[in-house]
Design a protein around this motif. Structure first.
Motif, PDB file in Angstrom:
ATOM      1  N   ARG A 196     -56.457 -17.279   5.422  1.00 49.01           N
ATOM      2  CA  ARG A 196     -55.342 -17.807   6.197  1.00 49.01           C
ATOM      3  C   ARG A 196     -54.788 -19.079   5.563  1.00 49.01           C
ATOM      4  N   ASP A 229     -51.108 -19.775   4.055  1.00 52.26           N
ATOM      5  CA  ASP A 229     -50.269 -20.907   4.479  1.00 52.26           C
ATOM      6  C   ASP A 229     -49.781 -21.709   3.273  1.00 52.26           C
ATOM      7  N   LEU A 230     -50.683 -21.949   2.337  1.00 54.64           N
ATOM      8  CA  LEU A 230     -50.309 -22.720   1.143  1.00 54.64           C
ATOM      9  C   LEU A 230     -49.245 -21.982   0.335  1.00 54.64           C
ATOM     10  N   GLN A 266     -45.924 -22.298   1.958  1.00 51.38           N
ATOM     11  CA  GLN A 266     -45.443 -23.656   1.749  1.00 51.38           C
ATOM     12  C   GLN A 266     -44.841 -23.802   0.351  1.00 51.38           C
ATOM     13  N   GLN A 284     -41.464 -22.260   0.180  1.00 53.41           N
ATOM     14  CA  GLN A 284     -40.467 -23.146   0.798  1.00 53.41           C
ATOM     15  C   GLN A 284     -40.055 -24.227  -0.195  1.00 53.41           C
ATOM     16  N   GLY A 285     -41.055 -24.804  -0.845  1.00 54.68           N
ATOM     17  CA  GLY A 285     -40.781 -25.841  -1.837  1.00 54.68           C
ATOM     18  C   GLY A 285     -39.881 -25.293  -2.929  1.00 54.68           C
ATOM     19  N   ASN A 303     -36.344 -24.977  -1.849  1.00 57.82           N
ATOM     20  CA  ASN A 303     -35.620 -26.251  -1.809  1.00 57.82           C
ATOM     21  C   ASN A 303     -35.224 -26.709  -3.210  1.00 57.82           C
ATOM     22  N   THR A 354     -32.496 -18.891  -1.835  1.00 50.83           N
ATOM     23  CA  THR A 354     -32.568 -18.015  -0.665  1.00 50.83           C
ATOM     24  C   THR A 354     -33.639 -16.943  -0.809  1.00 50.83           C
ATOM     25  N   LEU A 404     -36.856 -18.315  -0.056  1.00 51.99           N
ATOM     26  CA  LEU A 404     -36.927 -18.539   1.379  1.00 51.99           C
ATOM     27  C   LEU A 404     -37.211 -17.225   2.102  1.00 51.99           C
ATOM     28  N   TYR A 405     -36.551 -16.154   1.672  1.00 53.51           N
ATOM     29  CA  TYR A 405     -36.804 -14.848   2.286  1.00 53.51           C
ATOM     30  C   TYR A 405     -38.273 -14.461   2.147  1.00 53.51           C
ATOM     31  N   GLN A 441     -40.248 -16.369   4.498  1.00 54.34           N
ATOM     32  CA  GLN A 441     -40.037 -15.981   5.894  1.00 54.34           C
ATOM     33  C   GLN A 441     -40.847 -14.754   6.297  1.00 54.34           C
ATOM     34  N   LYS A 467     -43.709 -14.818   6.615  1.00 56.65           N
ATOM     35  CA  LYS A 467     -44.715 -15.387   7.521  1.00 56.65           C
ATOM     36  C   LYS A 467     -44.346 -15.195   8.991  1.00 56.65           C
ATOM     37  N   ASP A 468     -43.060 -15.050   9.275  1.00 52.04           N
ATOM     38  CA  ASP A 468     -42.657 -14.875  10.668  1.00 52.04           C
ATOM     39  C   ASP A 468     -42.208 -13.450  10.988  1.00 52.04           C
ATOM     40  N   GLY A 496     -50.844 -13.680  12.390  1.00 53.93           N
ATOM     41  CA  GLY A 496     -51.365 -13.010  13.569  1.00 53.93           C
ATOM     42  C   GLY A 496     -52.355 -11.922  13.201  1.00 53.93           C
ATOM     43  N   GLU A 504     -58.914 -17.804  17.475  1.00 51.79           N
ATOM     44  CA  GLU A 504     -57.615 -17.255  17.112  1.00 51.79           C
ATOM     45  C   GLU A 504     -56.517 -18.267  17.400  1.00 51.79           C
ATOM     46  N   PHE A 529     -49.139 -26.605   9.961  1.00 52.36           N
ATOM     47  CA  PHE A 529     -48.809 -26.564   8.541  1.00 52.36           C
ATOM     48  C   PHE A 529     -47.314 -26.348   8.351  1.00 52.36           C
ATOM     49  N   GLN A 537     -44.124 -28.667   7.034  1.00 55.23           N
ATOM     50  CA  GLN A 537     -43.181 -28.248   6.002  1.00 55.23           C
ATOM     51  C   GLN A 537     -41.744 -28.419   6.495  1.00 55.23           C
ATOM     52  N   LYS A 545     -29.756 -32.420  -9.292  1.00 54.59           N
ATOM     53  CA  LYS A 545     -28.754 -31.456  -8.846  1.00 54.59           C
ATOM     54  C   LYS A 545     -27.403 -32.115  -8.628  1.00 54.59           C
ATOM     55  N   VAL A 558     -31.875 -25.263   3.776  1.00 55.71           N
ATOM     56  CA  VAL A 558     -33.305 -25.471   3.991  1.00 55.71           C
ATOM     57  C   VAL A 558     -33.647 -24.884   5.344  1.00 55.71           C
ATOM     58  N   GLU A 559     -34.917 -24.514   5.477  1.00 50.89           N
ATOM     59  CA  GLU A 559     -35.348 -23.956   6.753  1.00 50.89           C
ATOM     60  C   GLU A 559     -35.880 -25.098   7.606  1.00 50.89           C
TER      61      GLU A 559
END
Lengths: 491, 320
Positions: A118, A122-123, A126, A129-130, A133, A386, A389-390, A393, A395-396, A409, B49, B59, B63, B134, B191-192
């Motif tokens: 897990r 998560d890492l 992350q 996401q980085g 950006n 993007t 990012l996709y 995402q 993760k959700d 989950g 859980e 986490f 972010q 940028k 950004v999200e």
């Protein structure tokens, strides 16, 4: 008319009987701490009184006792309690083994800690996401690649622990079956010996104890049914098949399965499979054939979905060097299409990457060769993150576990699932411990050796023995009077 | 039935009791040593859980807070750049008003034209502002300067004496960035800032700068050629429009900053909440655990003492 020496005979029987009883007491004390020992009691009864009614009956008034004898040595034993113990032992054996196996499975997930899958996932999110950006930076790409490697290693190392675990269960199964076959032989031999002793008119108390102990061990391993037979013999059946029937027996054969290489059990010289419903062996089989394969498949499923989903999105994006300036292509139709690189290796590289995904999940050669190949851009421009990012995402998105769960989950459910099972097993083990503790107290109450009691008996028998000796001395003196002192009138 | 008690039964019973007390002692001391209530899933599967979920949320929230910070920095740079644009346009407007009065000699108008020409270069520089590595106004084309001067000597306008202002003049500005596509939710740099919530932080340069460039170039040429009519009419109007556009963009940046600050507050609050929940879920309550440990320890000591008294003596001790 009784003989002069009849009284000595009474004394002699008392001495013998008390000696005998003291020996029994000594045996009890000696075995006070022997597991499975049932205390024995010498049952003292009077010998036949004198005289028996007949035509030539003695003219003496009343019947006179002729002394004491040990009629039998009784084994204090409650066979109903023993029956209950045997059946509870099966349940206990099952849950104890199951708890142990699930405990090992539970530990492989390394939760809760920073070392589990897990956290690695998560890492990874992350890092993506980085990257989204700052898709222009080499650094963010390198981070995504390294974290992806960490993730693949976390999945692989969890998965790799299952195979040795399974092999270990397999070897326990083999050892247990050999033990069962050994017990079958021993019990059959004991049946033969016990019959011989009983036919000769005695009770083989200690042999019964030994046999009970073997049966207890057998009951811990498998769900046996024990039926008593004439002459102290027993028959033992498992799943309706007699493994022991008096002095005849049937062993269990182990045949390795052609596909898995794991042993399957059949009754010796037949093709009839051995049906096991409880006991340690049942838990071992469940662990080997149900639990471990289930968790392996769950991890495979997780890895497979991760590979599919990440690759699906990754293929539609552009790597650092694939990007272009849209102003150079006023007509969108002429723009370069995405290179369609893989992020993780999948079936298009080799079928094993999807079949046993958790064991082989790894980054594609393109990504390993150059992190610039990570497709962060969705529309082909260099500053677009993007696509990264996709990927983050995912993760959700509910795409895991038959499209019902997010990756977090799914992992949470997996780990808490094994937690629930382990907890249930632990509760059952505690429950069985209390239950068996109670039954063993019941048995101890009947069969256990109480040192206080034995010491009291010892004193009692010792005094009895002393008194009997004194009685013989008294008779001796009386006879001495007749023999030595009578008939010497006027000497 | 009254149980007949034997020595072995008592020994076994006390061993069993001692073991279960020890087991609990071990669990509490593990909790104290790790500070965690849960160290294996089976200790509390549901709590476990929840803890896993909260940990991932924490986490994720961190972010998002990071992302909001990135966007705020970006918008700050953008706002600074737009402020410079406003200043440039202000000065340009002064020059136009000045040049439009008609009473000035041609030489001073030419001087104004030369200054106007510099303003155009300034504006190009502002348009090519960078945030980190940028270019902020180029949309997704972050690695190429979004604005490039186009010069065409053929288009140069001579003054009344037939002189040219310079050998090469900016006659137009080319936008090399990407344009905003309202139909594409991921257009521009995003950004999200929440699960699935994208925040566009980029302002596309073509929406803000092009009018200003056109206005400035036209005004410069009119100053040079002395066309006061155009200066006081169309040029003044154009520069006011360009100014409006920039101010609208600034207002939008301000609005976005406001939104981000709200989001940031919410995320901070969420982080604190989740941290507290996580701690409640998986951390051991030290006071309670120490108390329980002490209680178990007392039980353990008491049963050890009792066993020492009960097990040892038997009738044997009292026979000579």
């Amino acid at each position: 008319m009784r003989s002069t020496f009849a009284s000595i005979e009474i004394g002699r029987s008392a001495l013998l009987a008390h000696r005998h009883a003291i020996d029994v007491t000594g045996h009890n004390i000696a075995n006070a701490n022997t597991p499975g020992y049932s205390r024995q009691v010498a049952r003292l009864v009077t010998t036949r009184p004198y005289a028996t009614p007949s035509l030539h009956q003695s003219t003496l008034p009343g019947q006179i006792g002729t002394g004491v004898q040990v009629q039998e040595i009784v084994r204090m034993h409650d066979s109903f309690v023993q029956f209950q113990i045997n059946s509870e032992l099966q349940t206990q054996g099952y849950w104890q083994k199951r708890e142990q196996i699930l405990g090992e499975i539970e530990a492989t997930f390394l939760e809760p800690s920073e070392a589990g899958i897990r956290h690695a996932v998560d890492l990874f999110w992350q890092a993506l996401q980085g990257l989204s950006n700052d898709p222009e930076e080499d650094g963010t790409r390198a981070v995504v690649r390294e974290r992806a490697i960490v993730l693949t290693e976390a999945i692989q190392s969890a998965y790799r622990q299952f195979k040795p675990m399974q092999a270990h269960l397999e070897s326990q199964i083999r050892a247990n079956v050999s033990e069962i076959n050994g017990i079958i032989d021993q019990v059959t031999a004991l049946n033969r010996e016990i019959k011989a002793v009983i036919v000769a008119g005695n009770t083989p108390n200690d042999l019964f104890d030994t046999r009970d102990q073997l049966i207890e061990r057998l009951a811990t391993l498998v769900d046996i049914q024990v039926v008593e037979q004439p002459h102290g013999q027993i028959s033992v059946s498992l799943g309706g098949v007699n493994m022991i029937d008096g002095v005849s027996s049937r062993h269990i054969d182990m045949t390795p399965d052609e596909q898995t290489g794991f042993v399957q059990l059949t009754w010796s010289n037949t093709n009839i499979p051995v049906t096991i419903r409880s006991g340690e062996l049942k838990a071992l089989f469940e662990g080997r054939d149900v639990e471990i394969p289930y968790y392996m498949e769950q991890l495979n499923d997780f890895a497979r979905t991760l590979i599919t989903e990440i690759n699906r999105i990754h293929k539609e994006g552009y790597g650092y060097f694939d990007t272009f300036d849209p102003n150079d292509y006023p007509d969108p139709a002429t723009r370069p299409s995405p290179p369609g690189r893989l992020f993780f290796n999948d079936a298009s590289v080799d079928a094993i990457y999807m079949d046993e995904a958790a064991a082989h999940i790894s980054l594609s050669d393109d990504i390993l060769a150059d992190a610039a190949n990570i497709a962060a851009s969705r529309n082909g421009t260099i500053g677009d993150g993007t696509n990264a990012l996709y990927m983050a995402q995912i993760k959700d998105t509910r795409v895991f576990g038959d499209k019902t769960d997010t990756p977090g989950g799914f992992l949470g459910g997996l780990v808490s699932g094994v937690g629930v099972k382990t907890q249930q097993a632990q509760t059952m083990v505690l429950h069985q411990e209390v239950m068996l503790g109670h039954l063993e107290r019941l048995r101890g109450s009947v069969s256990g050796v109480s040192l206080d009691e034995e010491m009291t008996n010892l004193i009692m028998f010792q005094h009895g023995y002393g008194a009997a000796s004194r009685f013989i001395t008294a008779i001796d003196e009386m006879v001495e009077t007749i023999i030595g002192r009578m008939g010497i009138v006027g000497r | 039935m009254a149980l007949r008690i034997t020595n072995r039964m008592m020994a076994e019973r006390s061993l069993q009791d001692l073991t279960s007390t020890l087991r609990r002692l071990d669990r509490y001391s593990e909790q104290l040593a790790t500070g965690k209530r849960i160290s294996l899933p089976s200790h509390d599967p549901t709590g476990m859980e929840l803890a896993m979920r909260l940990r991932s949320t924490l986490f994720e929230t961190e972010q998002y807070i990071d992302n909001v910070g990135t966007a705020l920095n970006w918008l700050e740079t953008t706002d600074g750049a737009l402020d410079q644009v406003v200043q440039v346009l202000q000065r340009a407007r002064d020059l136009i008003v000045n040049g439009a009065t008609g009473t000035h000699p041609a030489e001073s108008r030419e001087a104004l034209a030369i200054e106007m020409n510099q303003l155009i270069d300034d504006l190009i520089n502002v348009g090519n502002t960078r945030h980190g590595s940028k270019y902020i106004f180029g949309g997704e084309n972050t690695q190429t300067p979004p604005f490039a001067a186009v010069s065409d000597p053929a288009l140069l306008v001579p003054n009344a004496k037939g002189e040219f202002m310079a050998s090469s003049l900016t006659t137009g500005v080319e936008y090399k960035g990407t344009s905003y596509d309202p139909a594409d939710p991921t257009s521009g740099l995003n950004v999200e800032i929440g699960p699935g919530i994208l925040f566009r932080m980029s302002i596309h340069g073509d929406d803000v700068f092009m009018e200003a460039f056109d206005a400035l170039i036209a005004a410069r040429d009119h100053l040079w050629s002395g066309d006061t009519e155009a200066l006081s009419g169309a040029d003044l109007e154009a520069i006011d429009q360009a100014m409006d556009t920039v101010l609208r963009a600034r207002a939008e940046v301000g609005g976005r900053v406001n939104r981000l600050e709200l989001v940031n507050d919410r995320l901070d609050y969420q982080r604190i909440n989740v941290t507290r929940l996580l701690s409640e879920t998986e951390d051991a309550d030290m006071a309670e655990t120490v108390m329980k440990l002490k209680m178990e320890e007392n039980v353990y000591r008491a049963s050890l003492a009792a066993n020492a008294r009960i097990i040892l003596p038997s009738l044997l001790d009292f026979l000579r």
